[in-house]
Design a protein around this motif. Structure first.
Motif, PDB file in Angstrom:
ATOM      1  N   HIS A   1       0.827  -1.199   0.000  1.00 10.16           N
ATOM      2  CA  HIS A   1       0.000   0.000   0.000  1.00 10.16           C
ATOM      3  C   HIS A   1       0.861   1.250   0.000  1.00 10.16           C
ATOM      4  CE1 HIS A   1      -3.249  -2.709   0.490  1.00 10.16           C
ATOM      5  NE2 HIS A   1      -2.646  -3.231   1.517  1.00 10.16           N
TER       6      HIS A   1
ATOM      7  N   PRO B   1       1.266   4.843  -1.391  1.00 13.25           N
ATOM      8  CA  PRO B   1       0.421   5.857  -2.030  1.00 13.25           C
ATOM      9  C   PRO B   1       0.868   6.203  -3.449  1.00 13.25           C
ATOM     10  CG  PRO B   1       0.946   6.513   0.203  1.00 13.25           C
ATOM     11  CD  PRO B   1       1.757   5.281  -0.108  1.00 13.25           C
ATOM     12  N   THR B   2       2.157   6.088  -3.714  1.00 11.26           N
ATOM     13  CA  THR B   2       2.633   6.390  -5.057  1.00 11.26           C
ATOM     14  C   THR B   2       2.219   5.316  -6.048  1.00 11.26           C
ATOM     15  OG1 THR B   2       4.766   5.302  -4.696  1.00 11.26           O
ATOM     16  CG2 THR B   2       4.619   7.646  -4.135  1.00 11.26           C
TER      17      THR B   2
ATOM     18  N   GLY C   1      -0.810   4.283  -6.211  1.00  6.49           N
ATOM     19  CA  GLY C   1      -2.205   4.538  -6.520  1.00  6.49           C
ATOM     20  C   GLY C   1      -3.206   3.939  -5.557  1.00  6.49           C
ATOM     21  N   ILE C   2      -2.771   3.484  -4.387  1.00  2.00           N
ATOM     22  CA  ILE C   2      -3.713   2.945  -3.404  1.00  2.00           C
ATOM     23  C   ILE C   2      -4.259   4.120  -2.591  1.00  2.00           C
ATOM     24  CG2 ILE C   2      -4.025   1.413  -1.435  1.00  2.00           C
ATOM     25  CD1 ILE C   2      -3.481  -0.041  -4.065  1.00  2.00           C
ATOM     26  N   ASP C   3      -5.545   4.347  -2.721  1.00  2.00           N
ATOM     27  CA  ASP C   3      -6.178   5.456  -2.020  1.00  2.00           C
ATOM     28  C   ASP C   3      -6.579   5.023  -0.612  1.00  2.00           C
ATOM     29  OD1 ASP C   3      -9.287   4.647  -2.173  1.00  2.00           O
ATOM     30  OD2 ASP C   3      -8.236   4.067  -4.006  1.00  2.00           O
ATOM     31  N   GLU C   4      -6.887   5.977   0.241  1.00  2.00           N
ATOM     32  CA  GLU C   4      -7.218   5.693   1.640  1.00  2.00           C
ATOM     33  C   GLU C   4      -8.468   4.832   1.780  1.00  2.00           C
ATOM     34  OE1 GLU C   4      -6.414   5.400   5.506  1.00  2.00           O
ATOM     35  OE2 GLU C   4      -5.120   6.436   4.079  1.00  2.00           O
TER      36      GLU C   4
ATOM     37  N   THR D   1      -9.556   2.515  -0.278  1.00  2.00           N
ATOM     38  CA  THR D   1      -9.192   1.137  -0.607  1.00  2.00           C
ATOM     39  C   THR D   1      -8.321   0.542   0.488  1.00  2.00           C
ATOM     40  OG1 THR D   1      -9.386   1.605  -2.961  1.00  2.00           O
ATOM     41  CG2 THR D   1      -8.113  -0.343  -2.350  1.00  2.00           C
TER      42      THR D   1
ATOM     43  N   GLY E   1     -14.351   5.888  -9.283  1.00  2.00           N
ATOM     44  CA  GLY E   1     -13.150   6.400  -8.642  1.00  2.00           C
ATOM     45  C   GLY E   1     -13.194   6.362  -7.131  1.00  2.00           C
ATOM     46  N   GLN E   2     -14.197   5.715  -6.535  1.00  2.00           N
ATOM     47  CA  GLN E   2     -14.321   5.722  -5.087  1.00  2.00           C
ATOM     48  C   GLN E   2     -13.461   4.660  -4.409  1.00  2.00           C
ATOM     49  OE1 GLN E   2     -18.214   6.316  -3.369  1.00  2.00           O
ATOM     50  NE2 GLN E   2     -18.961   7.098  -5.310  1.00  2.00           N
ATOM     51  N   ILE E   3     -13.499   3.415  -4.897  1.00  2.00           N
ATOM     52  CA  ILE E   3     -12.658   2.353  -4.343  1.00  2.00           C
ATOM     53  C   ILE E   3     -12.143   1.482  -5.475  1.00  2.00           C
ATOM     54  CG2 ILE E   3     -13.748   2.280  -2.069  1.00  2.00           C
ATOM     55  CD1 ILE E   3     -15.283  -0.254  -2.993  1.00  2.00           C
TER      56      ILE E   3
END
Length: 115
Positions: free
Chosen positions: A8, A10-11, A13-16, A18, A76-78
């Motif tokens: 996980h 962040p670079t 592309g794992i968003d909070e 997810t 784009g939410q999860i």
């Protein structure tokens, strides 16, 4: 699981949102079973709260309400729900978040299902 390098980043592309679902997928008790190639059943909860879902790895979706409302392509939410995260962790395709209190059953599932 030992504090291994987390998938996980962040670079990557794992968003909070997810990451939160990945954490739930690692921590909550869930059973998984193979239905067909790239199609998995996931059972979670207990008693009257028990539910079963189908995770389709080929299509990248789940039958759960969370995915139906937040995971639709283009929303784009999860990127995935906790059920698909659990299957991917059991298969060894992603790692649990480093700060997760990993469910003991996940380790057994990884032994059985990881490739």
């Amino acid at each position: 699981m030992a504090a291994a390098e987390s998938a996980h980043d962040p670079t990557a592309g794992i968003d909070e949102a997810t990451l939160t679902r990945d954490r739930r997928g690692a921590e909550q008790p869930m059973g998984i079973w193979r239905i067909a190639e790239r199609l998995w059943g996931v059972g979670s909860g207990s008693g009257s709260e028990y539910s079963e879902y189908v995770v389709d790895l080929r299509a990248g979706r789940c039958t759960c309400d969370d995915w139906m409302h937040r995971g639709k392509p283009g929303s784009g939410q999860i990127a995935r729900c906790k059920h698909s995260a659990r299957v991917l962790m059991a298969l060894g395709r992603i790692r649990p978040p480093a700060d997760a209190d990993v469910d003991r059953a996940l380790e057994a599932q990884r032994t059985r299902w990881s490739q």
